[in-house]
Design a protein around this motif. Sequence first.
Motif, PDB file in Angstrom:
ATOM      1  N   TYR A   1      -8.866 -52.434  38.441  1.00 58.11           N
ATOM      2  CA  TYR A   1      -8.221 -53.164  39.124  1.00 58.11           C
ATOM      3  C   TYR A   1      -6.877 -52.387  39.258  1.00 58.11           C
ATOM      4  N   TYR A   2      -6.305 -52.111  37.949  1.00 59.49           N
ATOM      5  CA  TYR A   2      -4.986 -51.821  37.871  1.00 59.49           C
ATOM      6  C   TYR A   2      -4.747 -50.111  38.276  1.00 59.49           C
ATOM      7  N   LEU A   3      -6.081 -49.686  38.466  1.00 56.45           N
ATOM      8  CA  LEU A   3      -6.028 -48.157  39.181  1.00 56.45           C
ATOM      9  C   LEU A   3      -6.338 -48.203  40.572  1.00 56.45           C
ATOM     10  N   GLY A   4      -6.400 -49.382  40.976  1.00 51.48           N
ATOM     11  CA  GLY A   4      -6.444 -49.420  42.511  1.00 51.48           C
ATOM     12  C   GLY A   4      -7.737 -49.420  43.084  1.00 51.48           C
ATOM     13  N   LEU A   5      -8.762 -49.560  42.392  1.00 51.71           N
ATOM     14  CA  LEU A   5     -10.044 -49.445  43.034  1.00 51.71           C
ATOM     15  C   LEU A   5     -10.507 -50.596  43.844  1.00 51.71           C
ATOM     16  N   ASP A   6     -10.811 -50.175  45.190  1.00 49.87           N
ATOM     17  CA  ASP A   6     -10.875 -51.272  46.118  1.00 49.87           C
ATOM     18  C   ASP A   6     -12.074 -52.064  45.720  1.00 49.87           C
ATOM     19  N   GLN A   7     -13.154 -51.465  45.253  1.00 52.39           N
ATOM     20  CA  GLN A   7     -13.919 -52.553  44.973  1.00 52.39           C
ATOM     21  C   GLN A   7     -14.266 -53.624  44.090  1.00 52.39           C
ATOM     22  N   THR A   8     -13.049 -53.469  43.264  1.00 51.66           N
ATOM     23  CA  THR A   8     -12.736 -54.573  42.243  1.00 51.66           C
ATOM     24  C   THR A   8     -11.882 -55.821  42.691  1.00 51.66           C
ATOM     25  N   ILE A   9     -11.177 -55.516  43.826  1.00 51.40           N
ATOM     26  CA  ILE A   9     -10.440 -56.523  44.779  1.00 51.40           C
ATOM     27  C   ILE A   9     -11.214 -57.599  45.302  1.00 51.40           C
ATOM     28  N   TRP A  10     -10.881 -58.880  45.378  1.00 50.55           N
ATOM     29  CA  TRP A  10     -11.293 -59.976  46.093  1.00 50.55           C
ATOM     30  C   TRP A  10     -10.369 -60.118  47.339  1.00 50.55           C
ATOM     31  N   TYR A  11     -10.326 -59.621  48.372  1.00 53.38           N
ATOM     32  CA  TYR A  11      -9.481 -60.179  49.492  1.00 53.38           C
ATOM     33  C   TYR A  11      -9.376 -61.413  49.998  1.00 53.38           C
ATOM     34  N   ASP A  12      -8.815 -62.274  50.041  1.00 50.86           N
ATOM     35  CA  ASP A  12      -8.589 -63.386  50.398  1.00 50.86           C
ATOM     36  C   ASP A  12      -8.313 -63.803  51.753  1.00 50.86           C
ATOM     37  N   THR A  13      -9.061 -64.529  52.586  1.00 47.90           N
ATOM     38  CA  THR A  13      -8.981 -64.483  53.967  1.00 47.90           C
ATOM     39  C   THR A  13      -7.795 -65.404  54.531  1.00 47.90           C
ATOM     40  N   ARG A  14      -7.281 -66.223  53.476  1.00 50.33           N
ATOM     41  CA  ARG A  14      -5.937 -67.123  53.711  1.00 50.33           C
ATOM     42  C   ARG A  14      -4.728 -66.515  53.076  1.00 50.33           C
ATOM     43  N   SER A  15      -4.888 -65.289  52.653  1.00 48.69           N
ATOM     44  CA  SER A  15      -3.791 -64.437  51.921  1.00 48.69           C
ATOM     45  C   SER A  15      -3.216 -65.015  50.637  1.00 48.69           C
ATOM     46  N   ARG A  16      -4.029 -65.868  49.696  1.00 42.87           N
ATOM     47  CA  ARG A  16      -3.572 -66.291  48.785  1.00 42.87           C
ATOM     48  C   ARG A  16      -3.397 -65.307  47.764  1.00 42.87           C
ATOM     49  N   VAL A  17      -2.894 -65.611  46.657  1.00 41.67           N
ATOM     50  CA  VAL A  17      -2.516 -64.244  45.607  1.00 41.67           C
ATOM     51  C   VAL A  17      -2.931 -65.100  44.174  1.00 41.67           C
ATOM     52  N   ASN A  18      -3.043 -64.386  43.261  1.00 40.38           N
ATOM     53  CA  ASN A  18      -3.243 -64.580  41.901  1.00 40.38           C
ATOM     54  C   ASN A  18      -2.076 -65.097  40.956  1.00 40.38           C
ATOM     55  N   PHE A  19      -2.045 -65.264  39.710  1.00 43.67           N
ATOM     56  CA  PHE A  19      -1.311 -65.857  39.088  1.00 43.67           C
ATOM     57  C   PHE A  19      -0.030 -65.042  38.883  1.00 43.67           C
ATOM     58  N   PHE A  20      -0.095 -63.511  39.174  1.00 41.31           N
ATOM     59  CA  PHE A  20       0.890 -62.585  39.168  1.00 41.31           C
ATOM     60  C   PHE A  20       1.304 -62.158  40.425  1.00 41.31           C
ATOM     61  N   GLY A  21       0.782 -62.769  41.473  1.00 40.88           N
ATOM     62  CA  GLY A  21       1.304 -62.612  42.775  1.00 40.88           C
ATOM     63  C   GLY A  21       0.695 -61.310  43.446  1.00 40.88           C
ATOM     64  N   GLY A  22      -0.637 -60.920  42.873  1.00 45.09           N
ATOM     65  CA  GLY A  22      -1.222 -59.752  43.473  1.00 45.09           C
ATOM     66  C   GLY A  22      -2.531 -60.238  44.172  1.00 45.09           C
ATOM     67  N   GLU A  23      -3.181 -59.252  44.538  1.00 45.18           N
ATOM     68  CA  GLU A  23      -4.663 -59.693  45.196  1.00 45.18           C
ATOM     69  C   GLU A  23      -5.661 -60.144  44.106  1.00 45.18           C
ATOM     70  N   PHE A  24      -6.657 -61.061  44.457  1.00 40.60           N
ATOM     71  CA  PHE A  24      -7.446 -61.654  43.426  1.00 40.60           C
ATOM     72  C   PHE A  24      -8.386 -60.401  43.147  1.00 40.60           C
ATOM     73  N   LEU A  25      -8.734 -60.632  41.718  1.00 39.48           N
ATOM     74  CA  LEU A  25      -9.599 -59.596  41.037  1.00 39.48           C
ATOM     75  C   LEU A  25     -10.978 -60.114  40.906  1.00 39.48           C
TER      76      LEU A  25
ATOM     77  N   ALA B   1      -7.790 -65.799  39.405  1.00 35.40           N
ATOM     78  CA  ALA B   1      -7.032 -67.050  39.848  1.00 35.40           C
ATOM     79  C   ALA B   1      -8.122 -68.017  40.592  1.00 35.40           C
ATOM     80  N   ALA B   2      -9.280 -68.208  39.790  1.00 34.15           N
ATOM     81  CA  ALA B   2     -10.234 -69.013  40.398  1.00 34.15           C
ATOM     82  C   ALA B   2     -10.224 -70.335  39.756  1.00 34.15           C
TER      83      ALA B   2
END
Length: 426
Positions: A136-160, A205-206
């Motif tokens: 995830y920190y290396l930027g692999l797209d497959q490890t990211i969960w893209y939220d349709t409502r543009s919410r972010v996780n605890f650290f302000g980034g995309e969901f893992l 951030a679930a």
Amino acid sequence: MSWKARRAFYLLYITFLLGAPSVMLLPNASLGSGASSSNQVFSIAWASVHLVSVVIILSGKWRFSDLITAPILFGLLTIVSSTWSSDPLASLLYGGMLTGNILVARQFALETSPRDIVRLVTFIIIALCGLGILLYYLGLDQTIWYDTRSRVNFFGGEFLRGLFPHRITGAIYAVIGAVGAMAVMTGARRIVSLVIASWFLLLSAAATGYVLIVVGFLAYAVARRSVRKKTSYQTFFVTRGILGVAGAVAVLSLWETVLGALGRDGTLTARTLLWEWGLEAWRVKPLFGWGYNAYFESDHAAYAHALSEGLRYYDVPHFHQSFIQTAVDLGLAGVLLVVIVLTKALIDSYRVGVIDAGAGSAFFSYTVVLIVAAFSGYVFAEYNYFCTFVLFVIFYAGQRAARSPDPKIGGQMRGPRSHLVTRPRL
């Protein structure tokens, strides 16, 4: 097949059930259109795993009485449901896969001590959580969960989501891994494992994960303390059951406050709308349901979906509630068998605690976590799915402990293939 080979198979099998191969070989499910497309390599890989599992199953010792258990009957019900199913081929195929999962779970539980089951499961989950975070920190797209409502996780980034199919699923697994670490690890390994699991929960951030980590640790602590005090399982379930009901009532009385703290609306992200739809579908065929994994191929489903204002533009794969989904698929017959499995798993996991306090308490916690998660997600009775598998593993491990007249302390239990009950070197 040697024990080392069998152990390697179980490691691979559980990894597949956790979904890591699907994450790497299939399109990211959070990207929407086309994300559910198949992959020939993935299909061949799963088919190969199933073929090896047949060898594992046939190598086990079987008695006729082994077939008259709730998990086996449940598996047979999913297959037989193809005779009245809305999609006979799907029910037959997926029911066969689920039954295979159940049979592998039985064999795994018979060949492995409770402590080693927890060690193996914990090792795989924590390893996948850690690797998923790294990628995830290396930027692999497959490890990211893209939220349709543009919410972010605890650290302000995309969901893992990591190396798991969904961020919520991953959160459930992280909770199971954390509980396992508490049960069978000590020192630095325990601390590192708990940090990895906690970090995964924060990145995913679930809200489900936040609730379940509290539930899981609480259930583990209560069970372990009671086992150490040698509280009888009858007294344990009566007293703790009363406290559990009281706690549930307290949570319900503060429901709006709880939802606000978790950042959720009153429909639980449209889940309550799905539950209403599911209950309506169940009432049409209440006894044996629409057939395993078949309802959404029916005309009734298409019509109901088109009429639903709140769900019309959603792709609905299931009802996000395990008991409702089972009721729709297999009716009251299926729900009754699931309740029997859950009840037996709870009781016998506490009995395992007499043999091994850590492993038994972990089994108890896993079961409680799955029951709580079942009320807002589809976490058991799904084919090729880890939560379903681990539930049946607990059932058969607990059954073995209950039947063993003189188990050895520390998890090395007497029983079929006892020479294979060894501690995996992880």
